[in-house]
Design a protein around this motif. Structure first.
Motif, mmCIF file in Angstrom:
data_model
loop_
_atom_site.group_PDB
_atom_site.id
_atom_site.type_symbol
_atom_site.label_atom_id
_atom_site.label_comp_id
_atom_site.label_asym_id
_atom_site.label_seq_id
_atom_site.Cartn_x
_atom_site.Cartn_y
_atom_site.Cartn_z
ATOM 1 N N HIS A 120 -4.805 -7.390 0.769
ATOM 2 C CA HIS A 120 -3.945 -6.601 1.655
ATOM 3 C C HIS A 120 -3.640 -5.279 0.975
ATOM 4 O O HIS A 120 -3.463 -5.238 -0.236
ATOM 5 N N ALA A 121 -3.592 -4.210 1.751
ATOM 6 C CA ALA A 121 -3.263 -2.895 1.193
ATOM 7 C C ALA A 121 -2.340 -2.160 2.154
ATOM 8 O O ALA A 121 -2.348 -2.413 3.358
ATOM 9 N N GLU A 122 -1.542 -1.271 1.621
ATOM 10 C CA GLU A 122 -0.715 -0.371 2.421
ATOM 11 C C GLU A 122 -1.318 1.017 2.289
ATOM 12 O O GLU A 122 -1.523 1.500 1.174
ATOM 13 N N ILE A 123 -1.618 1.643 3.412
ATOM 14 C CA ILE A 123 -2.218 2.976 3.407
ATOM 15 C C ILE A 123 -1.178 3.965 3.910
ATOM 16 O O ILE A 123 -0.660 3.809 5.011
ATOM 17 N N ALA A 124 -0.895 4.956 3.091
ATOM 18 C CA ALA A 124 0.086 5.976 3.460
ATOM 19 C C ALA A 124 -0.467 6.850 4.580
ATOM 20 O O ALA A 124 -1.676 7.089 4.656
ATOM 21 N N THR A 125 0.420 7.314 5.456
ATOM 22 C CA THR A 125 0.011 8.226 6.524
ATOM 23 C C THR A 125 0.526 9.612 6.204
ATOM 24 O O THR A 125 1.456 9.784 5.431
ATOM 25 N N ASP A 126 -0.093 10.604 6.821
ATOM 26 C CA ASP A 126 0.305 11.983 6.594
ATOM 27 C C ASP A 126 1.660 12.263 7.198
ATOM 28 O O ASP A 126 2.058 11.772 8.170
#
Length: 126
Positions: A120-126
């Protein structure tokens, strides 16, 4: 009228594709392409379940039954790509989530014999 499960899953994917195409849903312009990969040593993959394209209504989770020792798919990972790999019998499952553009490994894990493994990963948004 009886609904076919494949048509329902296909409809969910079509809705997600429209969401991404029209508005980007979240983090427009951000490249969130992720390679989902699973493999099993000493057996085959009994099932994988993967989450992707989390728009305003949350993530879409789909199963796959590859039946072989490896499986991979490239998808828009959304904010929180997730992959569960279930091995057959006493096989040892591995999973990996990799950012396609940068080739950065977002998460990887190795399970115990006969037990599922989760990446599982958390991807930052702009």
């Amino acid at each position: 009228m009886k609904r076919h499960p494949f048509r329902l899953a296909l409809s969910a994917v079509a809705v997600a594709a429209v969401c991404v195409t029209l508005s980007g849903c979240a983090g427009a312009g951000a490249d969130r392409s992720v390679r989902y990969s699973g493999e099993v040593d000493g057996g085959t993959i009994a099932e994988v379940r993967y989450d992707f394209v989390d728009g305003p209504n949350g993530a879409i989770s789909l199963p796959a039954n590859p039946g072989g020792p490896t499986w991979s798919k490239k998808l828009d990972g959304g904010h929180g790509p997730r992959l569960v790999v279930m091995p057959s019998a006493d096989g040892v499952a591995r999973c990996e989530l990799t950012a396609v553009g940068s080739k950065k490994v977002l998460d990887s894990a190795v399970g115990q014999p006969g037990k599922p493994v989760v990446c599982h990963a958390e991807i930052a948004t702009d």
